[in-house]
Design an enzyme around this catalytic site. Structure first.
Site, PDB file in Angstrom:
ATOM      1  N   ILE B 146       0.581  -1.080  -0.092  1.00 13.82           N
ATOM      2  CA  ILE B 146       0.051   0.105  -0.069  1.00 13.82           C
ATOM      3  C   ILE B 146       1.024   1.145  -0.392  1.00 13.82           C
ATOM      4  O   ILE B 146       1.607   1.696   1.143  1.00 13.82           O
ATOM      5  CB  ILE B 146      -0.992  -0.165   1.463  1.00 13.82           C
ATOM      6  CG1 ILE B 146      -2.080  -1.664   1.402  1.00 13.82           C
ATOM      7  CG2 ILE B 146      -2.009   1.549   2.019  1.00 13.82           C
ATOM      8  CD1 ILE B 146      -2.836  -1.648   2.597  1.00 13.82           C
ATOM      9  N   CYS B 147       0.828   2.167  -1.440  1.00 11.96           N
ATOM     10  CA  CYS B 147       1.421   3.401  -1.155  1.00 11.96           C
ATOM     11  C   CYS B 147       2.868   3.213  -1.324  1.00 11.96           C
ATOM     12  O   CYS B 147       3.380   2.890  -1.487  1.00 11.96           O
ATOM     13  CB  CYS B 147       1.020   3.734   0.336  1.00 11.96           C
ATOM     14  SG  CYS B 147       1.707   5.548  -0.474  1.00 11.96           S
ATOM     15  N   GLN B 148       3.367   4.006  -0.309  1.00 16.35           N
ATOM     16  CA  GLN B 148       5.158   3.600  -0.041  1.00 16.35           C
ATOM     17  C   GLN B 148       5.379   1.669   0.317  1.00 16.35           C
ATOM     18  O   GLN B 148       6.158   1.372  -0.018  1.00 16.35           O
ATOM     19  CB  GLN B 148       5.396   4.253   1.147  1.00 16.35           C
ATOM     20  CG  GLN B 148       6.834   4.052   1.156  1.00 16.35           C
ATOM     21  CD  GLN B 148       7.717   4.907   2.532  1.00 16.35           C
ATOM     22  OE1 GLN B 148       6.859   4.766   3.525  1.00 16.35           O
ATOM     23  NE2 GLN B 148       8.863   5.426   2.739  1.00 16.35           N
ATOM     24  N   GLY B 150       4.107  -0.366  -0.890  1.00 14.30           N
ATOM     25  CA  GLY B 150       4.164  -1.014  -1.940  1.00 14.30           C
ATOM     26  C   GLY B 150       5.097  -0.335  -2.771  1.00 14.30           C
ATOM     27  O   GLY B 150       5.788  -1.566  -3.763  1.00 14.30           O
TER      28      GLY B 150
END
Lengths: 334, 353
Positions: B146-148, B150
């Site tokens: 998720i986000c960073q 990711g």
């Protein structure tokens, strides 16, 4: 205000927006439904004052508050040109001192304080520059907002509530903000503000550390040094652990154990008893012993017997006996 | 015809309503103040330093033997993936029969300021993956970043492809220099080394201030004005308070990890240039040969779609799919629409692989 001109221009624009709003809701001749409440072009000051106050407070919340957590930071509307909050001394007083070379015992300390004064001045300049940019953004947003509520004939959207009007302002302001923030000038001003603040903090920390050290108190730099060492040590221990018990080592160890098991299973009961007796004898001579492998190869016997017992923790790494796997880690006798 | 038609009568009615809502708001806020985050039972199964690996309790028969490890960002807390029972990505994935693990990075303190990306990716993620592989008796597991997180998952998968069966990235920045990336633009002239050297860890408050400054009028003002509309509704206000808690319960970032991420990823755009090194190894996106599902949000102001979509140009996988979801960066996880669509898409995609 950090830049009176920039913020004065914004206030003027705010006044123009207010006038436009009144005309829009009351009709161009100001004879509409709001005239009974005393609103007319000549008497708008009370309403404008309230609106202006609310608007400025809002701006402070937007741009001022996030920066307040930073030492040396200003924020919207703060006056950083005359004094700073930390020392109550005008930056000009700091700057004036720099022409006189420091002498004597405190020379180096004095130089550091001057560095701090320079850094503080830079921070104030950078903060003012960012504030000017923000004031410019607000003025541009107000202009566009005024335009959007003036050129209404082209648009069939009708605003019937204060909320609708407010939302229109937010949409307009965000559009203008996004456009301006993406310019190189804003990015540079933002970076300068952060960098100058960080530089001042760093110098302040160094001076603070020196003061702590003079009182035999732990300082930030000492803590950092300890953390650095601890981190390096932890990495070293992990690396050592991986070397000692790495996947390849473990696989080799398992293979050796299997081979030894097969060997022992192949012995007659008499041979097993003899082997066991030999092992016990070797165990008694060599303390401590963690496995049979080295006895067979005689590694333990080669170890200097005269070496005094070292602390357990110091030995455990090198004498972890896993057969021939770690033989290269044997310490050289000293 | 004037476009603005705010009559005294309209305004009086509007202000009266607002006053009523404000009156009710006091009791509502009291009732909602203890809103807690998280709706799913979970168990700590592994711990390394301050990092904890949780396994979520199954809610139905597990129909996919390959566990999914959720790797969250270092910014904010992973609670957002399980905000409340009807806005929970984790709950929905559990309901669909997936075995879910999550890494909680904890709250880094002063002693953690030297933690680097190598620590996070090659130690914490790797140890968690190994634990799950052993527990599930699988040679490879699924990663969901998720986000960073990711970006971390991408790096990890590129470094350790033999341990990752499928890679799912959500709102994940890959190209950090797209034209509409405001966060990257703001950081372009920041002296990251000086910032970290003078700050140690980067405080959550500072990061939040920067995130809010991306849409200051909307995020620091309008949303609280709009909050007025639901001040007489305890449940809605409770969700609002949960979001507030999630946004502002913001851990500091370990200084060294921040330095590397801000400088090498944001400023130097090293991931797509192929010059990111984690520890002593280069992260090569072409090493991503496992199936990749790249999910992005159409109105993401933090990670613009183009920043995520770049992944497709660089992966070495023949099985790459990008999925767009309506909404913003956070809405992807907490909006009702996304809540219905996202877990199904993930479950279905994994089920086919």
């Amino acid at each position: 205000m950090s830049d009176p001109n920039a913020w004065a221009e914004m206030q003027q624009q705010l006044q123009r927006v207010w006038q436009t709003l009144l005309q829009q809701v009351n009709g161009a001749d100001m004879g509409g439904p709001w005239s009974q409440f005393g609103f007319d072009p000549g008497q708008t000051q009370p309403g404008l004052d309230a609106f202006s106050q609310w608007f400025n407070k809002g701006l402070y919340g937007l741009f001022g508050a996030p920066l307040q957590g930073w030492p040396f930071s200003g924020g919207v509307g703060s006056d950083r040109s005359a004094s700073n909050a930390w020392f109550g001394m005008a930056p000009s007083e700091f700057v004036a001192m720099k022409d006189l070379p420091p002498l004597g015992l405190n020379r180096e300390t004095e130089l550091r304080w001057r560095e701090l004064s320079e850094a503080l001045k830079d921070q104030i300049d950078a903060s003012n520059q960012l504030n000017r940019q923000l004031a410019g953004i607000c003025t541009a947003a107000l202009k566009r907002f005024q335009k959007s509520i003036t050129n209404n004939e082209k648009d069939d959207i009708e605003i019937t509530s204060l909320r609708g009007l407010y939302d229109l302002w937010i949409i307009t302001a965000e559009q203008v903000y996004a456009e301006q923030v993406m310019t190189p000038g804003y990015s540079k001003a933002f970076g300068n503000c952060i960098n100058s603040t960080a530089r001042a903090r760093k110098i302040w920390q160094e001076l603070s550390d020196a003061a702590q050290a003079s009182m035999n108190q732990p300082s930030r730099s000492e803590l950092d040094s300890l953390i650095e060492r601890q981190h390096a040590l932890a990495a070293e221990v992990r690396a050592l652990g991986e070397r000692v018990l790495g996947d390849k080592d473990l696989a080799a160890l398992h293979a050796r154990i299997d081979a030894l098991s097969q060997h022992v299973e192949g012995l007659t009961p008499a041979e097993q008893n003899k082997q066991s007796a030999d092992d016990n004898s070797a165990t008694a001579k060599k303390q401590p012993v963690h496995g049979p492998a080295k006895h067979k190869r005689g590694v333990a016997a080669k170890r200097p017997r005269k070496a005094k017992a070292r602390p357990r923790a110091a030995r455990s790494v090198h004498e972890f006996d896993i057969g021939n796997i770690r033989s290269e880690t044997e310490p050289s006798p000293k | 015809m004037p476009r603005i038609r705010i009559t005294p009568k309209n305004l009086y009615a509007e202000l009266s309503t607002a006053a009523e809502k404000l009156n009710a708001g006091r009791a509502t806020l009291q009732a909602a103040k203890d809103a807690t985050l998280g709706s799913c039972a979970r168990q700590e199964v592994f711990r390394i330093d301050n990092v904890v690996l949780y396994r979520y309790q199954a809610r139905t028969v597990v129909d996919n033997p390959v566990p999914v490890l959720i790797v969250y960002a270092l910014v904010n807390r992973p609670d957002m993936a399980d905000l409340q029972h009807d806005r929970s990505l984790i709950r929905s994935l559990l309901d669909r029969g997936l075995d879910i693990y999550l890494i909680d990075w904890g709250y880094p303190d002063g002693a953690d300021r030297r933690l680097s990306l190598e620590d996070y990716i090659c130690r914490y993620v790797d140890a968690s993956v190994d634990f799950i592989r052993a527990a599930a008796k699988q040679t490879k597991i699924n990663l969901l970043g998720i986000c960073q997180g990711g970006t971390f998952s991408v790096c990890y998968s590129a470094l350790r492809p033999e341990k990752v069966r499928n890679l799912i990235t959500t709102v994940t920045p890959i190209d950090f220099h797209t034209r509409d990336d405001m966060l990257s633009h703001l950081f372009r002239h920041v002296d990251v080394d000086l910032l970290v050297d003078s700050s140690g860890n980067i405080s959550g408050d500072m990061l939040n201030a920067i995130f809010l400054s991306l849409k200051p009028f909307r995020l620091a003002q309008q949303k609280y004005v709009h909050m007025l509309d639901t001040l007489d509704d305890v449940e809605t206000t409770r969700m609002f308070m949960r979001m507030e808690k999630w946004i502002f319960d913001s851990p500091a970032l370990a200084g060294e990890a921040f330095r590397e991420f801000a400088r090498d990823f944001y400023q130097n755009n090293g991931l797509i240039k192929g010059n990111i090194r984690i520890g002593d190894r280069r992260v090569a996106l072409e090493s991503l040969r496992m199936p990749v599902l790249n999910i992005y949000a159409s109105n993401d102001h933090l990670v613009p779609p183009a920043a995520s979509l770049a992944l497709g140009e660089y992966v070495g996988s023949d099985d790459y799919q990008a999925l767009e979801f309506p909404g913003g960066h956070i809405g992807l996880y907490v909006s009702l629409t996304a809540h219905e669509l996202l877990p199904s898409a993930i479950h279905e995609w994994l089920g086919q692989r």
